[in-house]
Write a protein that holds these residues in place. Sequence first.
Motif: not given
Length: 303
Positions: A109-116, A267-283
């Motif tokens: 998780l820390y690697r992911v957050l650092d990259k983002v 599981h990875l869950t979110f409400v609406d993929g189309d509404s996610l911004g670039p940072a969220a998609r990178t994460f």
Amino acid sequence: MLKVTLEQWRMFKAVVEHGGFNQASAQIHKSQSSIHNAVNKIETALGVKLFRVEGRKTILTAAGELMLRRVEYLLEEAAKVETIGANLAEGIETKLRIAIDEIFPAHLLYRVLDKVSHEFPFLRIELVESVLNGANEQLQNANVDIAVSAFTLEGLFSEELCQIEFLAVASPQHALHQSGRALTLEDLKSHRQIVVRDSAVSKSHDSGWLQASQRWTVSHMRTSIDMIKSGFGFAWLPVPLIEKELQNGELVALNLQSGRTRQAQLHLTFVDGDSLGPAARTFLGELRYQSMIMPTTQNSEVD
């Protein structure tokens, strides 16, 4: 109304950086008279002398040195404001909120957050560490944008992220290791089990409790690990969180006839993929990648 403009402060800083008015004029492509005029306006407006001339050198006064420190911070903050404005214009979010189950390997998780954070340096990340249904409850209540949970949510997009192996363990001095035979689940019921409380409020769930005669319930996985290391009970613990303890012998796998290991699907869950911004998609992309390359723990490694 401010007495000094940002542009005037930029010219003042340029004189300092480049060592004089002539040098600043050549570097920032402003006339020498414009720069002189800007500095004079600052000095007149504030009633301080910023520079003194010694021979051919332009040197900061004590007041100028103090102002320079403040001006550098001011200009940095102004640049950040402009960057944030540009990011908003491009649809880049300023905040990312994530709820993640504590059993997910922290170092990944820390690697992911650092990259983002490297890609989006002005992004504020809010992390909610949860247990069992807690992450999904945070998502349902719109407190987070993305949830990583052991459970799916009906009506929302969920994808399988990774499997986490759990291992039945106790400290090497625990009575369960002294029997000299393979243990049954019935043997475990006469000993204290350490259970981690569901962090969800509205829909809590007990996972893995054997109806043992004694149960200590805690709020965090790390508390459970510390208690079991100290000999206060046993539990099935996520292997990625106890690799160090298994290697140095602070925790030892129980010799069970069956059921020594368990698997939990995250599981990875979110409400609406189309509404996610670039940072969220990178994460999301980096989290999927790190989960994909996560080594699978083999039973032989923890025997």
